[in-house]
Design a protein around this motif. Sequence first.
Motif, PDB file in Angstrom:
ATOM      1  N   GLU A  51       0.838  -1.209   0.000  1.00  0.00           N
ATOM      2  CA  GLU A  51       0.000   0.000   0.000  1.00  0.00           C
ATOM      3  C   GLU A  51       0.867   1.251   0.000  1.00  0.00           C
ATOM      4  O   GLU A  51       0.604   2.220  -0.729  1.00  0.00           O
ATOM      5  N   PHE A  52       1.927   1.243   0.788  1.00  0.00           N
ATOM      6  CA  PHE A  52       2.831   2.386   0.829  1.00  0.00           C
ATOM      7  C   PHE A  52       3.572   2.553  -0.491  1.00  0.00           C
ATOM      8  O   PHE A  52       3.791   3.689  -0.955  1.00  0.00           O
ATOM      9  N   ALA A  53       3.956   1.438  -1.123  1.00  0.00           N
ATOM     10  CA  ALA A  53       4.670   1.522  -2.393  1.00  0.00           C
ATOM     11  C   ALA A  53       3.799   2.165  -3.470  1.00  0.00           C
ATOM     12  O   ALA A  53       4.271   2.987  -4.262  1.00  0.00           O
ATOM     13  N   VAL A  54       2.515   1.815  -3.502  1.00  0.00           N
ATOM     14  CA  VAL A  54       1.616   2.432  -4.477  1.00  0.00           C
ATOM     15  C   VAL A  54       1.359   3.888  -4.128  1.00  0.00           C
ATOM     16  O   VAL A  54       1.324   4.759  -5.000  1.00  0.00           O
ATOM     17  N   TRP A  55       1.170   4.176  -2.842  1.00  0.00           N
ATOM     18  CA  TRP A  55       0.930   5.560  -2.407  1.00  0.00           C
ATOM     19  C   TRP A  55       2.129   6.457  -2.701  1.00  0.00           C
ATOM     20  O   TRP A  55       1.968   7.623  -3.083  1.00  0.00           O
ATOM     21  N   ALA A  56       3.339   5.914  -2.567  1.00  0.00           N
ATOM     22  CA  ALA A  56       4.547   6.701  -2.829  1.00  0.00           C
ATOM     23  C   ALA A  56       4.847   6.832  -4.314  1.00  0.00           C
ATOM     24  O   ALA A  56       5.770   7.552  -4.689  1.00  0.00           O
ATOM     25  N   GLY A  57       4.095   6.154  -5.166  1.00  0.00           N
ATOM     26  CA  GLY A  57       4.308   6.259  -6.601  1.00  0.00           C
ATOM     27  C   GLY A  57       5.361   5.328  -7.145  1.00  0.00           C
ATOM     28  O   GLY A  57       5.747   5.452  -8.319  1.00  0.00           O
ATOM     29  N   TRP A  58       5.830   4.377  -6.354  1.00  0.00           N
ATOM     30  CA  TRP A  58       6.819   3.423  -6.841  1.00  0.00           C
ATOM     31  C   TRP A  58       6.196   2.412  -7.793  1.00  0.00           C
ATOM     32  O   TRP A  58       6.889   1.774  -8.567  1.00  0.00           O
ATOM     33  N   SER A  59       4.889   2.249  -7.728  1.00  0.00           N
ATOM     34  CA  SER A  59       4.158   1.375  -8.638  1.00  0.00           C
ATOM     35  C   SER A  59       2.792   1.988  -8.893  1.00  0.00           C
ATOM     36  O   SER A  59       2.231   2.656  -8.013  1.00  0.00           O
ATOM     37  N   ASN A  60       2.275   1.772 -10.105  1.00  0.00           N
ATOM     38  CA  ASN A  60       0.952   2.318 -10.395  1.00  0.00           C
ATOM     39  C   ASN A  60      -0.185   1.453  -9.865  1.00  0.00           C
ATOM     40  O   ASN A  60      -1.343   1.882  -9.847  1.00  0.00           O
ATOM     41  N   GLY A  61       0.119   0.227  -9.441  1.00  0.00           N
ATOM     42  CA  GLY A  61      -0.897  -0.633  -8.857  1.00  0.00           C
ATOM     43  C   GLY A  61      -1.956  -1.091  -9.832  1.00  0.00           C
ATOM     44  O   GLY A  61      -3.052  -1.490  -9.412  1.00  0.00           O
ATOM     45  N   ARG A  62      -1.656  -1.082 -11.122  1.00  0.00           N
ATOM     46  CA  ARG A  62      -2.685  -1.453 -12.105  1.00  0.00           C
ATOM     47  C   ARG A  62      -2.852  -2.967 -12.175  1.00  0.00           C
ATOM     48  O   ARG A  62      -3.965  -3.476 -12.108  1.00  0.00           O
ATOM     49  N   LEU A  63      -1.749  -3.691 -12.304  1.00  0.00           N
ATOM     50  CA  LEU A  63      -1.840  -5.146 -12.400  1.00  0.00           C
ATOM     51  C   LEU A  63      -1.928  -5.807 -11.027  1.00  0.00           C
ATOM     52  O   LEU A  63      -2.571  -6.847 -10.875  1.00  0.00           O
TER      53      LEU A  63
END
Length: 282
Positions: free
Chosen positions: A45-57
């Motif tokens: 959750e933090f990785a997506v919130w920080a923009g390290w991943s777009n969380g699409r897949l």
Amino acid sequence: MVMTVELQAPAAAATPQTASQPWATRLARPLLGLLLPLSLALAWEFAVWAGWSNGRLVPPPSKVFTTIAELARSGELTRHVATTLSRVGVGFGLGVAAGTLLGGICGYWGLARRLVDPTIQALRAIPSIAWVPLFILWLGIFETSKVALIAVGVFFPVYLGLTGAILSVDRKIVEVGRIFRLSGPAMIRRILLPAVLPAYVVSLRVGLGLGWMFVVAAEFMGASEGLGYLLIDGQQLGKPAQIVAAIVIFAIIGKATDWLLEIATAPMLRWQDSFARQSGAA
């Protein structure tokens, strides 16, 4: 002169270890098992919130839980979960009954083992997906074929676990039963049954886990309801959050049923003086 020696039992042996443990300690053990999955979920959750991943897949947990909440609000979640639970329950019951019957016969009776066991071991090597077209041809695409596939998955570990447990019973214990002239039913009830129960319970848990695995393959066979249907629907419509939500629900319900099975079988194993009880690992 008369010397007397007074022996005192250790204080720890007077009361069971579990009785002296505070309730907070006993409660903390199952909660400790949630530490790893919750930590991984928060990290993603933090990785997506920080923009390290777009969380699409691989959607973040917040989106997955939102999807689960939407399914629950619409009533779809209850319908799919109830359908899958009923299939696993019926298939598990049939597989356990057949595996216990044949496993007990082949484990106790050498002639039956030599006649039946080679065929069962050959059938056990067949991949689960290979049964699908045959069951569809024989039983159609409705509930009967799905339940039969789950029962096949449950049957083999129960049969193998029970047969192996009977064959591994200590010969000296059986000889003691024969010295006391125990009849066949008495030998089974007083010697074999207590000896094989621990391994049999483990085989039941393995069979239940395979039942949850086989229900996915079963629900791929033209199902319109069930958690497996949610997986296929999410794949076809490009909804990764729905796919992950179905996987999470599978994990939660699978763990819950395994826990219930463990609780249900615990009274049968209360006589054990095992390492888990001694060290407090249970």
